[in-house]
Design a protein around this motif. Structure first.
Motif, PDB file in Angstrom:
ATOM      1  N   ASP A  33       0.852  -1.185   0.000  1.00 36.27           N
ATOM      2  CA  ASP A  33       0.000   0.000   0.000  1.00 36.27           C
ATOM      3  C   ASP A  33       0.890   1.238   0.000  1.00 36.27           C
ATOM      4  OD1 ASP A  33      -2.556  -1.331   0.201  1.00 36.27           O
ATOM      5  OD2 ASP A  33      -2.075  -1.752   2.301  1.00 36.27           O
ATOM      6  N   ASP A  34       0.467   2.281  -0.710  1.00 38.19           N
ATOM      7  CA  ASP A  34       1.227   3.537  -0.760  1.00 38.19           C
ATOM      8  C   ASP A  34       2.703   3.244  -0.977  1.00 38.19           C
ATOM      9  OD1 ASP A  34      -1.034   5.193  -0.314  1.00 38.19           O
ATOM     10  OD2 ASP A  34      -0.952   4.704   1.820  1.00 38.19           O
ATOM     11  N   SER A  35       2.972   2.510  -2.026  1.00 38.90           N
ATOM     12  CA  SER A  35       4.302   1.962  -2.261  1.00 38.90           C
ATOM     13  C   SER A  35       4.783   2.204  -3.681  1.00 38.90           C
ATOM     14  CB  SER A  35       4.305   0.440  -2.014  1.00 38.90           C
ATOM     15  OG  SER A  35       3.998   0.123  -0.683  1.00 38.90           O
ATOM     16  N   LEU A  36       6.091   2.219  -3.811  1.00 43.88           N
ATOM     17  CA  LEU A  36       6.760   2.082  -5.100  1.00 43.88           C
ATOM     18  C   LEU A  36       7.339   0.684  -5.155  1.00 43.88           C
ATOM     19  CD1 LEU A  36       8.262   2.993  -7.724  1.00 43.88           C
ATOM     20  CD2 LEU A  36      10.126   3.729  -6.199  1.00 43.88           C
ATOM     21  N   VAL A  37       7.047  -0.032  -6.226  1.00 49.39           N
ATOM     22  CA  VAL A  37       7.633  -1.352  -6.444  1.00 49.39           C
ATOM     23  C   VAL A  37       8.405  -1.304  -7.753  1.00 49.39           C
ATOM     24  CG1 VAL A  37       7.211  -3.820  -6.706  1.00 49.39           C
ATOM     25  CG2 VAL A  37       5.709  -2.459  -5.230  1.00 49.39           C
ATOM     26  N   LEU A  38       9.677  -1.661  -7.685  1.00 52.41           N
ATOM     27  CA  LEU A  38      10.525  -1.731  -8.869  1.00 52.41           C
ATOM     28  C   LEU A  38      10.856  -3.192  -9.145  1.00 52.41           C
ATOM     29  CD1 LEU A  38      13.033   1.200  -8.178  1.00 52.41           C
ATOM     30  CD2 LEU A  38      10.976   1.239  -9.596  1.00 52.41           C
ATOM     31  N   LEU A  39      10.550  -3.646 -10.339  1.00 55.81           N
ATOM     32  CA  LEU A  39      10.820  -5.019 -10.742  1.00 55.81           C
ATOM     33  C   LEU A  39      11.911  -4.993 -11.806  1.00 55.81           C
ATOM     34  CD1 LEU A  39       7.434  -4.633 -10.513  1.00 55.81           C
ATOM     35  CD2 LEU A  39       7.620  -7.113 -10.552  1.00 55.81           C
ATOM     36  N   GLY A  40      13.064  -5.538 -11.475  1.00 51.71           N
ATOM     37  CA  GLY A  40      14.160  -5.574 -12.417  1.00 51.71           C
ATOM     38  C   GLY A  40      13.929  -6.618 -13.498  1.00 51.71           C
ATOM     39  N   HIS A  41      14.332  -6.305 -14.714  1.00 52.92           N
ATOM     40  CA  HIS A  41      14.264  -7.244 -15.830  1.00 52.92           C
ATOM     41  C   HIS A  41      15.669  -7.791 -16.083  1.00 52.92           C
ATOM     42  CE1 HIS A  41      10.156  -6.244 -17.450  1.00 52.92           C
ATOM     43  NE2 HIS A  41      10.357  -5.233 -16.618  1.00 52.92           N
ATOM     44  N   ARG A  42      15.792  -9.095 -15.968  1.00 52.62           N
ATOM     45  CA  ARG A  42      17.079  -9.718 -16.271  1.00 52.62           C
ATOM     46  C   ARG A  42      17.298  -9.735 -17.777  1.00 52.62           C
ATOM     47  NH1 ARG A  42      19.271 -11.885 -11.759  1.00 52.62           N
ATOM     48  NH2 ARG A  42      17.868 -12.639 -10.108  1.00 52.62           N
ATOM     49  N   VAL A  43      18.548  -9.574 -18.170  1.00 49.95           N
ATOM     50  CA  VAL A  43      18.894  -9.640 -19.593  1.00 49.95           C
ATOM     51  C   VAL A  43      18.411 -10.978 -20.158  1.00 49.95           C
ATOM     52  CG1 VAL A  43      20.824  -9.629 -21.225  1.00 49.95           C
ATOM     53  CG2 VAL A  43      20.880  -8.131 -19.202  1.00 49.95           C
ATOM     54  N   PRO A  44      17.701 -11.015 -21.290  1.00 56.05           N
ATOM     55  CA  PRO A  44      17.430  -9.921 -22.232  1.00 56.05           C
ATOM     56  C   PRO A  44      16.193  -9.099 -21.903  1.00 56.05           C
ATOM     57  CG  PRO A  44      16.613 -11.966 -23.152  1.00 56.05           C
ATOM     58  CD  PRO A  44      17.260 -12.339 -21.841  1.00 56.05           C
ATOM     59  N   GLY A  45      15.558  -9.325 -20.751  1.00 52.97           N
ATOM     60  CA  GLY A  45      14.416  -8.514 -20.362  1.00 52.97           C
ATOM     61  C   GLY A  45      13.130  -9.271 -20.183  1.00 52.97           C
ATOM     62  N   THR A  46      13.168 -10.592 -20.282  1.00 49.03           N
ATOM     63  CA  THR A  46      11.938 -11.384 -20.257  1.00 49.03           C
ATOM     64  C   THR A  46      11.684 -12.079 -18.925  1.00 49.03           C
ATOM     65  OG1 THR A  46      13.169 -13.227 -21.228  1.00 49.03           O
ATOM     66  CG2 THR A  46      11.966 -11.784 -22.743  1.00 49.03           C
ATOM     67  N   THR A  47      12.598 -11.960 -17.974  1.00 52.16           N
ATOM     68  CA  THR A  47      12.385 -12.572 -16.668  1.00 52.16           C
ATOM     69  C   THR A  47      12.597 -11.542 -15.573  1.00 52.16           C
ATOM     70  OG1 THR A  47      14.691 -13.316 -16.542  1.00 52.16           O
ATOM     71  CG2 THR A  47      13.072 -14.872 -17.421  1.00 52.16           C
ATOM     72  N   ILE A  48      11.973 -11.770 -14.431  1.00 48.18           N
ATOM     73  CA  ILE A  48      12.054 -10.855 -13.300  1.00 48.18           C
ATOM     74  C   ILE A  48      13.268 -11.183 -12.462  1.00 48.18           C
ATOM     75  CG2 ILE A  48      10.907 -10.088 -11.181  1.00 48.18           C
ATOM     76  CD1 ILE A  48       8.255 -10.687 -12.536  1.00 48.18           C
ATOM     77  N   ARG A  72      20.840  -0.058  -7.563  1.00 46.95           N
ATOM     78  CA  ARG A  72      20.864  -1.487  -7.239  1.00 46.95           C
ATOM     79  C   ARG A  72      20.594  -2.360  -8.467  1.00 46.95           C
ATOM     80  NH1 ARG A  72      18.156  -2.078  -1.232  1.00 46.95           N
ATOM     81  NH2 ARG A  72      18.939  -0.120  -0.382  1.00 46.95           N
ATOM     82  N   PHE A  73      20.058  -1.751  -9.519  1.00 43.12           N
ATOM     83  CA  PHE A  73      19.813  -2.496 -10.756  1.00 43.12           C
ATOM     84  C   PHE A  73      20.937  -2.294 -11.777  1.00 43.12           C
ATOM     85  CE2 PHE A  73      15.718  -1.543  -8.833  1.00 43.12           C
ATOM     86  CZ  PHE A  73      15.084  -2.770  -8.862  1.00 43.12           C
ATOM     87  N   ALA A  74      21.920  -1.475 -11.431  1.00 44.34           N
ATOM     88  CA  ALA A  74      22.983  -1.147 -12.379  1.00 44.34           C
ATOM     89  C   ALA A  74      24.081  -2.195 -12.315  1.00 44.34           C
ATOM     90  CB  ALA A  74      23.545   0.249 -12.084  1.00 44.34           C
ATOM     91  N   ASP A  75      23.749  -3.402 -12.776  1.00 42.15           N
ATOM     92  CA  ASP A  75      24.723  -4.485 -12.830  1.00 42.15           C
ATOM     93  C   ASP A  75      24.570  -5.209 -14.161  1.00 42.15           C
ATOM     94  OD1 ASP A  75      22.478  -6.184 -12.619  1.00 42.15           O
ATOM     95  OD2 ASP A  75      22.671  -6.297 -10.439  1.00 42.15           O
ATOM     96  N   HIS A  76      25.391  -6.213 -14.366  1.00 42.43           N
ATOM     97  CA  HIS A  76      25.367  -6.919 -15.647  1.00 42.43           C
ATOM     98  C   HIS A  76      24.139  -7.799 -15.811  1.00 42.43           C
ATOM     99  CE1 HIS A  76      27.001  -9.940 -12.886  1.00 42.43           C
ATOM    100  NE2 HIS A  76      26.593 -10.851 -13.755  1.00 42.43           N
ATOM    101  N   GLU A  77      23.377  -8.044 -14.724  1.00 40.82           N
ATOM    102  CA  GLU A  77      22.237  -8.947 -14.799  1.00 40.82           C
ATOM    103  C   GLU A  77      20.965  -8.260 -15.290  1.00 40.82           C
ATOM    104  OE1 GLU A  77      21.671 -10.811 -11.047  1.00 40.82           O
ATOM    105  OE2 GLU A  77      23.491 -12.030 -11.176  1.00 40.82           O
ATOM    106  N   HIS A  78      20.854  -6.958 -15.097  1.00 41.49           N
ATOM    107  CA  HIS A  78      19.615  -6.252 -15.407  1.00 41.49           C
ATOM    108  C   HIS A  78      19.814  -5.271 -16.560  1.00 41.49           C
ATOM    109  CE1 HIS A  78      18.999  -7.497 -11.166  1.00 41.49           C
ATOM    110  NE2 HIS A  78      17.737  -7.627 -11.529  1.00 41.49           N
ATOM    111  N   ASN A  79      18.776  -5.131 -17.376  1.00 41.58           N
ATOM    112  CA  ASN A  79      18.824  -4.125 -18.435  1.00 41.58           C
ATOM    113  C   ASN A  79      17.678  -3.133 -18.357  1.00 41.58           C
ATOM    114  OD1 ASN A  79      16.744  -5.772 -19.229  1.00 41.58           O
ATOM    115  ND2 ASN A  79      17.429  -6.022 -21.344  1.00 41.58           N
ATOM    116  N   GLY A  80      16.851  -3.241 -17.337  1.00 42.93           N
ATOM    117  CA  GLY A  80      15.766  -2.293 -17.182  1.00 42.93           C
ATOM    118  C   GLY A  80      14.878  -2.634 -16.017  1.00 42.93           C
TER     119      GLY A  80
END
Length: 370
Positions: A33-48, A72-80
């Motif tokens: 509730d009253d939240s921001l949720v960020l879901l990272g996309h693993r390369v190539p972008g099709t999995t969480i 925290r998402f700025a690594d080689h595993e995530h592209n967005g």
């Protein structure tokens, strides 16, 4: 809040934004509730990948929160990232928190990350309105969260979803503050209740192993929480490093019947032991939950451990790893059997089998050996 995708969830197909939003309680473990949720996309972008939840900040802190979370998402595993903002009411100009959504997109761009989707909903309930920030025609009402494909996958995996973060936190609260106070006094007067004159270190270690095994057997019988004498002996038993190693080893592999049983034992002890002794039980609960992909519970349990004993190095390290979103697969090395004792535990009997496994009875390779 930080969490990891439970096994099998990344293989479930989400057909539209409404399904994704409605699935958040099952991905996080509670309804945000009253939240921001960020879901990272693993390369190539099709999995969480990594998921973060934070309270919606006041306007003057929006840029600061974006700067704190996005790296925290700025690594080689995530592209967005997909961003979901929960709370507030839409108006004639569209969903609320538009400035914050724009701040998140600017922050992601600075780290060469793509904003896959920016979504809003008033609340995660059947029929609640949702919409996209980029496309005014991208909107609708949410389905029943219990009918999503993610709900089916997490339920099958044995995950529990709480109505709120507060409801989840309440499961770690002491069952009886009076009992906690009594046990703290008992441990202060006799900090090593398993020791008796003439006992060798090996004898005391055997007694500690026996206490843990008895706790598991009481759990299987549904005997309820430990009494004062049992609680203080268990508090002492958990202080031995070989016992700690054996307890950590019970978390791997995750999603077994014995692992789920261990999680219940650790949860019971978190509620029954006083600080600083509670830290050991909270550590095991946090590690087991982390290996099972229950990131919200893991984070709360590890915070509980550090609060109970701020000098507990293992709890500090695990909390730091959780806080930066470390892949649980990289933490399996903590389940080191090289110095562990044998707790003599077999998996619990299947419901309706009519039997109770006892010490020394196993249906597979022993856990906690060496």
């Amino acid at each position: 809040m930080t969490t990891s995708t439970p096994p099998g969830i990344s293989r479930a197909t989400l057909s539209n934004p409404a399904d994704l939003i409605a699935s958040l309680p099952y991905l996080l473990g509670f309804r945000p509730d009253d939240s921001l949720v960020l879901l990272g996309h693993r390369v190539p972008g099709t999995t969480i990948g990594l998921m973060l939840r934070a309270d919606l900040p006041p306007r003057e802190l929006q840029a600061q929160q974006a700067d704190a979370l996005i790296p925290r998402f700025a690594d080689h595993e995530h592209n967005g990232v997909t961003a979901v903002l929960v709370g507030g009411s839409a108006d004639e100009n569209g969903p609320p928190h538009r400035e914050f959504a724009a701040e998140l997109e600017r922050g992601l761009a600075r780290h060469n990350l793509r904003l896959f989707h920016a979504l809003w909903t008033a609340e995660i309930e059947p029929g609640a309105p949702w919409s996209c920030y980029r496309d005014p025609d991208c909107r609708g009402v949410l389905p029943d969260p219990q009918e999503t494909v993610i709900a089916a996958a997490t339920t099958e995996a044995g995950f529990v979803v709480f109505r709120s973060r507060e409801e989840l936190a309440a499961v770690l609260e002491p069952r009886s503050p009076e009992a906690i106070a009594r046990r703290a006094d008992l441990l202060a007067s006799c900090p090593e209740p398993l020791c008796s004159p003439g006992m060798s270190h090996s004898d005391v270690l055997d007694a500690a192993v026996g206490e843990l095994r008895d706790a598991f057997l009481r759990q299987r019988r549904g005997a309820g929480p430990p009494d004062d004498d049992q609680a203080v002996r268990l508090a002492h038993a958990l202080t031995f490093n070989p016992v700690r190693d054996a307890c950590l080893a019970l978390a791997v592999p995750p999603h077994t019947s014995l692992t789920r049983e261990a999680e219940e034992v650790w949860l019971t002890l978190v509620r029954e032991l006083p600080p600083p002794h509670r830290a050991e039980a909270a550590l095991h609960l946090g590690y087991t939950a982390l290996m099972r992909g229950e990131g919200a519970l893991a984070g709360m349990a590890l915070a509980n451990a550090v609060e109970a004993d701020p000098a507990h190095v293992v709890a500090q390290l695990l909390q730091a790893a959780w806080n930066i979103g470390t892949d649980p697969a990289k933490l399996t090395g903590l389940a080191d059997l090289s110095t562990a004792v044998d707790l003599g535990l077999s998996p619990p009997p299947e419901p309706g089998s009519g039997g109770e496994a006892g010490p020394g009875q196993r249906s597979g390779p022993p856990r906690g050996m060496r």
